[in-house]
Design a protein around this motif. Structure first.
Motif, short mmCIF file in Angstrom:
data_model
loop_
_atom_site.label_atom_id
_atom_site.label_comp_id
_atom_site.label_asym_id
_atom_site.label_seq_id
_atom_site.Cartn_x
_atom_site.Cartn_y
_atom_site.Cartn_z
N HIS A 1 12.94 -7.49 -10.92
CA HIS A 1 11.56 -8.10 -9.68
C HIS A 1 12.08 -7.79 -8.68
O HIS A 1 13.03 -6.83 -8.25
CB HIS A 1 12.28 -9.74 -9.50
N LEU A 2 10.46 -7.07 -8.14
CA LEU A 2 10.32 -6.72 -7.06
C LEU A 2 10.25 -6.72 -5.50
O LEU A 2 9.48 -8.48 -5.76
CB LEU A 2 9.59 -5.25 -7.12
N PRO A 3 11.37 -6.53 -4.75
CA PRO A 3 11.08 -7.27 -3.14
C PRO A 3 9.55 -7.28 -3.29
O PRO A 3 8.28 -6.30 -3.83
CB PRO A 3 11.85 -6.26 -2.27
N GLU A 4 8.92 -8.10 -2.51
CA GLU A 4 7.33 -8.14 -1.55
C GLU A 4 7.03 -6.20 -1.36
O GLU A 4 7.58 -6.04 -0.66
CB GLU A 4 7.53 -9.05 -0.83
N PHE A 5 5.56 -6.35 -1.72
CA PHE A 5 4.94 -4.64 -1.02
C PHE A 5 4.95 -4.61 0.24
O PHE A 5 4.18 -5.37 1.05
CB PHE A 5 4.20 -4.60 -2.07
N ARG A 6 5.62 -3.92 0.92
CA ARG A 6 5.32 -3.62 2.26
C ARG A 6 4.80 -2.24 2.95
O ARG A 6 5.91 -1.63 1.73
CB ARG A 6 6.37 -3.90 2.78
N ASN A 7 3.89 -1.46 3.67
CA ASN A 7 3.12 -0.75 3.12
C ASN A 7 4.82 0.36 4.05
O ASN A 7 5.67 0.21 5.49
CB ASN A 7 2.48 -0.31 4.67
N GLU A 8 4.76 1.43 3.77
CA GLU A 8 5.50 2.40 4.38
C GLU A 8 5.60 2.93 5.97
O GLU A 8 4.60 2.78 6.55
CB GLU A 8 6.02 3.91 3.53
#
Length: 297
Positions: free
Chosen positions: A2-9
């Motif tokens: 399970h990956l954390p929610e994607f957020r732009n760097e």
């Protein structure tokens, strides 16, 4: 997995003195430890040296040597495609979680070394601090975003139920991808095209633009450091007309990812559409060519 929610760097705030000092330190470290290095190529997991090398210089300071690179030829390119093909079956059968884990580690390591990669971009292609920082941030985004997309595609996919039938849809990798990125976004676009192909279970032959091989070579080293098998990512440098041309036309090349000029893209489109002796499939082409924005001078 399970990956954390994607957020732009996030971009670096260079109005802060501590960030200015950190980037200055990175510029000095890259000048001291990276510039002037002779970079090898990698074919089938083995370090490769060409009979000749070529040099790259800072476009903003033409006396500053960025690096020396191997001037490979069409025979070397053919060998790289064949090595990638040999590694394809085993890599294509690896678990998606395993592949995703490698690229999530790479994203974190790239984040930790962000200023070093950005500093090399400043030297190699003349980017400003902010533009180099954005290039590196986008590379991190690509690694994490495509990792998340691979996990999504590895899950059971919805199909239309039909009474009396048992149907399923599965995404499968294609084979060897020839990745040919541009000089103007030599980290982000290069890393994005390569990561997408590898995460999907394909193997890659990567040939960076001749103006910017150093940043690609440093990224390849980072990927190997994170556990990517060297056989699945082959790295070649040399003239596009010979090395790139051989990659495009090889019968075992399954798809081509290209960003660059209109003329080269049209040439690749023409050559890749012609089947070679013993070629058993149609090659696929992803081509991003020539900007269409207006410019007022």
């Amino acid at each position: 997995m399970h990956l954390p929610e994607f957020r732009n760097e996030p971009f670096t705030d260079f109005s802060r003195p501590e960030n200015q000092r950190a980037f200055q330190d990175a510029l000095q470290r890259v000048a001291r430890e990276v510039l002037g290095r002779t970079w090898p190529c990698w074919i089938g997991g083995e370090e490769v040296r060409g009979r000749e090398t070529f040099e790259g210089f800072d476009p903003g300071e033409l006396t500053r040597l960025i690096g020396r690179y191997q001037k490979l030829d069409a025979t070397d390119a053919d060998r790289a495609v064949e090595a990638a093909h040999a590694a394809f079956l085993q890599w294509s059968e690896t678990d998606a979680d395993y592949r995703v884990g490698i690229f999530m580690r790479a994203a974190q390591l790239l984040r930790e070394r962000k200023h070093l990669f950005s500093a090399l971009l400043c030297y190699e292609v003349g980017k400003s601090w902010a533009e180099a920082d954005a290039d590196t941030a986008e590379a991190i985004d690509f690694l994490e975003y495509y990792a998340g997309q691979m996990l999504r595609m590895a899950e059971p996919q919805p199909v239309t139920p039909v009474p009396g039938e048992r149907n399923q849809m599965i995404y499968i990798p294609l084979g060897v991808g020839a990745v040919i990125p541009p000089w103007n976004f030599p980290l982000a676009i290069m890393a994005g095209m390569t990561a997408a192909a590898l995460l999907a279970g394909n193997t890659v032959v990567l040939k960076p633009a001749s103006q910017s091989p150093a940043i690609a070579a440093m990224w390849v080293d980072l990927m190997y450091e994170c556990g990517l098998p060297k056989q699945v990512l082959n790295f070649v440098t040399g003239p596009g007309s010979t090395v790139g041309g051989a990659m495009v036309q090889h019968r075992l090349t399954r798809f081509i990812s290209f960003t660059g000029s209109r003329d080269v893209g049209l040439w690749i489109f023409e050559k890749s559409s012609k089947t070679q002796p013993k070629q058993i499939w149609m090659k696929r082409l992803i081509a991003e060519m020539g900007g269409k924005d207006s410019i007022l001078v």
